[in-house]
Design an enzyme around this catalytic site. Structure first.
Site, short mmCIF file in Angstrom:
data_model
loop_
_atom_site.label_atom_id
_atom_site.label_comp_id
_atom_site.label_asym_id
_atom_site.label_seq_id
_atom_site.Cartn_x
_atom_site.Cartn_y
_atom_site.Cartn_z
N LEU A 41 23.76 23.51 -62.48
CA LEU A 41 24.56 24.15 -63.54
C LEU A 41 26.04 24.18 -63.18
CD1 LEU A 41 22.24 27.20 -64.33
CD2 LEU A 41 22.71 25.27 -65.84
N LYS A 43 29.07 24.10 -59.53
CA LYS A 43 29.35 24.10 -58.09
C LYS A 43 30.50 25.04 -57.84
CE LYS A 43 28.11 19.86 -55.77
NZ LYS A 43 28.44 18.45 -55.70
N THR A 45 32.90 27.13 -54.45
CA THR A 45 33.48 26.88 -53.14
C THR A 45 32.41 26.90 -52.05
OG1 THR A 45 35.28 28.21 -54.03
CG2 THR A 45 35.47 27.55 -51.73
N TYR A 46 31.43 27.78 -52.20
CA TYR A 46 30.49 28.00 -51.09
C TYR A 46 29.07 27.55 -51.35
CZ TYR A 46 34.39 30.47 -49.31
OH TYR A 46 35.64 30.76 -48.88
N GLY A 47 28.85 26.91 -52.48
CA GLY A 47 27.49 26.44 -52.74
C GLY A 47 27.37 25.94 -54.17
N VAL A 49 24.90 26.29 -58.14
CA VAL A 49 23.97 27.06 -58.95
C VAL A 49 23.05 26.07 -59.68
CG1 VAL A 49 23.76 28.71 -60.85
CG2 VAL A 49 25.69 28.90 -59.28
N ASP A 156 38.36 37.92 -59.17
CA ASP A 156 38.27 36.48 -59.43
C ASP A 156 38.03 36.23 -60.92
OD1 ASP A 156 38.36 33.83 -58.70
OD2 ASP A 156 36.31 33.74 -57.94
N1 LIG Z 1 23.71 32.31 -64.43
C1 LIG Z 1 24.28 31.15 -64.75
N2 LIG Z 1 23.92 30.47 -65.86
C2 LIG Z 1 24.54 29.30 -66.18
N3 LIG Z 1 25.51 28.72 -65.44
C3 LIG Z 1 25.92 29.34 -64.33
C4 LIG Z 1 25.32 30.59 -63.91
N4 LIG Z 1 25.93 30.98 -62.77
C5 LIG Z 1 26.85 30.05 -62.50
N5 LIG Z 1 26.85 29.05 -63.40
C6 LIG Z 1 27.73 27.86 -63.40
O1 LIG Z 1 28.04 27.53 -62.05
C7 LIG Z 1 29.45 27.63 -61.80
C8 LIG Z 1 29.70 28.13 -60.38
O2 LIG Z 1 29.09 29.41 -60.23
P1 LIG Z 1 29.76 30.57 -59.41
O3 LIG Z 1 31.12 30.87 -59.97
O4 LIG Z 1 28.82 31.71 -59.32
O5 LIG Z 1 29.92 29.86 -57.99
P2 LIG Z 1 30.95 30.22 -56.83
O6 LIG Z 1 30.61 29.38 -55.65
O7 LIG Z 1 30.97 31.68 -56.61
O8 LIG Z 1 32.33 29.77 -57.47
P3 LIG Z 1 33.80 30.11 -56.94
O9 LIG Z 1 34.19 28.91 -56.17
O10 LIG Z 1 34.59 30.29 -58.20
O11 LIG Z 1 33.73 31.35 -56.13
C9 LIG Z 1 29.97 28.56 -62.91
O12 LIG Z 1 31.35 28.32 -63.19
C10 LIG Z 1 29.06 28.18 -64.08
O13 LIG Z 1 29.54 27.01 -64.74
#
Ligand SMILES: Nc1ncnc2c1ncn2[C@@H]1O[C@H](COP(=O)(O)OP(=O)(O)OP(=O)(O)O)[C@@H](O)[C@H]1O
Length: 375
Positions: A41, A43, A45-47, A49, A156
Site C-alpha cells: 500500500l 512505503k 522511511t522505516y518500512g 505497509v 508529522d
Molecule cells: N491503513 C492504511 N490503509 C491504506 N494505506 C495505508 C495505510 N497505512 C499506510 N498506508 C499507505 O502507506 C504509506 C506509508 O505509511 P506510513 O506513513 O504509516 O509509513 P511511515 O514509514 O511511517 O512513513 P513516514 O516515512 O512518513 O514516517 C501511507 O502514506 C499510505 O499511502
C-alpha cells in the site's frame, strides 16, 4: 487489564502500561502462515505497509512493517500503543489488537483505508475544491483536537498521513503516529526539513533539543490547508533563504505590505485564518479549534463551481506539490527518525463542517484583479 480500564488514567501512565503489556505478549509470527499478502500500500522511511487478508478471520487489514535494523523495539511499541490509545476517535485510523515480530520486522495491524492517502488525490497546481477541502480538513481538525486534548503532538502532519476512504473525502482518518510525542517533553531535532516544518524548527540546528508543542501541528495544518486548496506548497522551507517564505514573512510582519500573489486567491476570512495558523511566532499561533468558526465562511475568491478548471498555471513559477525528484515525496521526510483543560469538541453534534452555521459571505472579497495561481 483492558485498554478501556486504562483510559481513565493520565496519558503518560496509560501509554507506559500499554507498552509493557504489548512487549510481554509479542510473539514471533511467520507472515505467510497467518496472512495472505495482497499488495504493497505504501512505503515510508522505516518500512512498508501491506494490504493483507487475515486467513483465520478473512478480514482485510493493513500491516505496517518496521525494519528492526532501523527501528528500536521501544519506538515500535511507542507507535503501536499511541495509535491504539488514539484509535477510539472516529477521525483516527482504527487499530487491531495485533502486534508481532518476524526475524526482520516489527509489525502491527491497522484498519485498511480503501482509497489510499490524501496526497494522491490533490490535483497538482490546481488543488481540491473548497467544498472537498473543508469536508476533509474539518475531520483533520477534529482528529488533531482529539490528540491535543490528550496532551499529544503528532509532529508529522502531511497529506501522506491522512488516509481516505473515498475520493470525495467524506470519511478520512489521521494516521502514522511514529513521531507523536507528549507535549512539553524535549526532543532532539533529528527530522529533516520539509514544507510542513515550522520556522522555529527549521532554524533549530540538528541534534539540538526543542520543546514539543501543539503549535508545530498547527503550523503544519496551515501548510496542509494551503496545499489542498492550491495543489502547490507555499514554500519549500520556512527559512528566509526561501523567497516564497520570505515574501510571506514580510507580508505577515508588515501588515500593509502587498499580499504575495499565491495568497491572492483567498478571501479576507481565509487570509485571517491562515495568519492565525501560520503565525511566525509559535506562542501567537492559534489552537486548532479556534479556526472552526471559519468553516462557515467562503475561503476562495473564485466561485467554487469554476474551480479547478479555471486554474491557469502553464508558464508560472511556483512550489509544485508533486515535482519530480524532490526528497520529501512518497511519504518520506528527508531523514526523519522516528493540561489542556479546554473542552473537547463533540463528535456527535459537530461531525461535519456542514453543521457549522453559515454566515453572510459579504466583505469576503479581497482582490478584484484576476487571480493568479502562481507568482
Ligand atoms: N491503513 C492504511 N490503509 C491504506 N494505506 C495505508 C495505510 N497505512 C499506510 N498506508 C499507505 O502507506 C504509506 C506509508 O505509511 P506510513 O506513513 O504509516 O509509513 P511511515 O514509514 O511511517 O512513513 P513516514 O516515512 O512518513 O514516517 C501511507 O502514506 C499510505 O499511502
Amino acid at each position: 487489564m483492558s485498554v478501556s480500564s486504562l483510559l481513565s488514567r493520565g496519558a503518560v501512565d496509560i501509554l507506559e502500561e500499554l507498552q509493557i503489556l504489548t512487549a510481554k505478549t509479542m510473539e514471533k509470527v511467520e507472515i505467510t502462515k497467518q496472512y495472505e499478502v495482497i499488495r504493497e500500500l505504501g512505503k515510508g522511511t522505516y518500512g512498508r505497509v501491506n494490504l493483507v487478508i487475515h486467513k483465520a478471520r478473512g478480514t482485510k487489514m493493513a500491516l505496517k512493517f518496521l525494519r528492526k535494523k532501523t527501528t528500536k523495539q521501544k519506538s515500535f511499541l511507542q507507535e503501536y500503543c499511541i495509535s491504539r490509545y488514539l484509535s477510539a476517535c472516529p477521525y483516527i485510523i482504527g487499530m487491531y489488537d495485533i502486534a508481532f515480530e518476524t526475524d526482520e520486522f516489527y509489525v502491527f495491524a491497522q484498519e485498511y483505508a480503501v482509497a489510499g492517502d490524501l496526497f494522491d488525490i490533490i490535483p497538482p497546481q490546481v488543488g481540491l475544491s473548497e467544498h472537498t477541502t473543508k469536508r476533509c480538513i474539518y475531520q483533520v481538525a477534529l482528529a488533531l483536537d482529539y490528540l491535543h486534548n490528550r496532551k499529544l503532538v503528532h509532529r508529522d502532519i502531511k497529506p501522506e498521513n491522512i488516509l481516505i476512504f473515498d475520493k470525495e473525502c467524506r470519511k478520512i482518518k489521521l494516521s502514522d503516529f511514529g513521531m507523536t510525542r507528549i507535549a512539553g517533553t524535549t526532543e532532539k531535532r533529528v527530522s529533516g526539513t520539509i514544507p510542513y516544518t515550522a520556522p522555529e524548527l527549521c532554524e533549530t540546528s540538528k541534534h539540538s533539543g526543542f520543546l514539543v508543542d501543539y503549535s508545530i501541528d498547527v503550523w503544519a495544518f496551515g501548510v496542509l490547508l494551503f496545499c489542498m486548496m492550491t495543489g502547490n506548497f507555499p514554500w519549500e522551507k520556512a527559512l528566509h533563504s526561501d523567497s516564497f517564505y520570505y515574501e510571506f514573512y514580510q507580508w505577515q510582519k508588515y501588515k500593509n505590505a502587498n499580499v504575495p500573489s499565491q495568497w491572492r486567491r483567498f478571501t479576507s476570512h481565509a487570509l485571517k485564518m491562515f495568519s492565525k495558523l501560520l503565525s511566525i511566532e509559535p506562542e501567537k499561533r492559534c489552537s486548532i479549534k479556534d479556526i472552526l468558526w471559519y468553516f462557515g465562511k467562503t475561503w476562495l475568491v473564485t466561485k467554487e463551481e469554476s474551480h479547478p478548471s479555471e486554474a491557469k498555471n502553464n508558464n508560472d513559477v511556483f512550489v509544485n506539490i508533486k515535482p519530480q525528484g524532490l526528497p520529501y515525496l512518497n511519504g518520506n521526510t528527508l531523514d526523519s527518525n522516528k493540561s489542556d483543560t479546554s473542552p473537547s469538541l463533540s463528535f456527535s453534534s459537530c461531525s461535519s463542517y456542514e453543521d457549522v452555521p453559515k454566515e453572510s459571505n459579504a466583505n469576503s472579497i479581497l482582490v478584484s484583479a484576476p487571480i493568479e495561481i502562481c507568482v
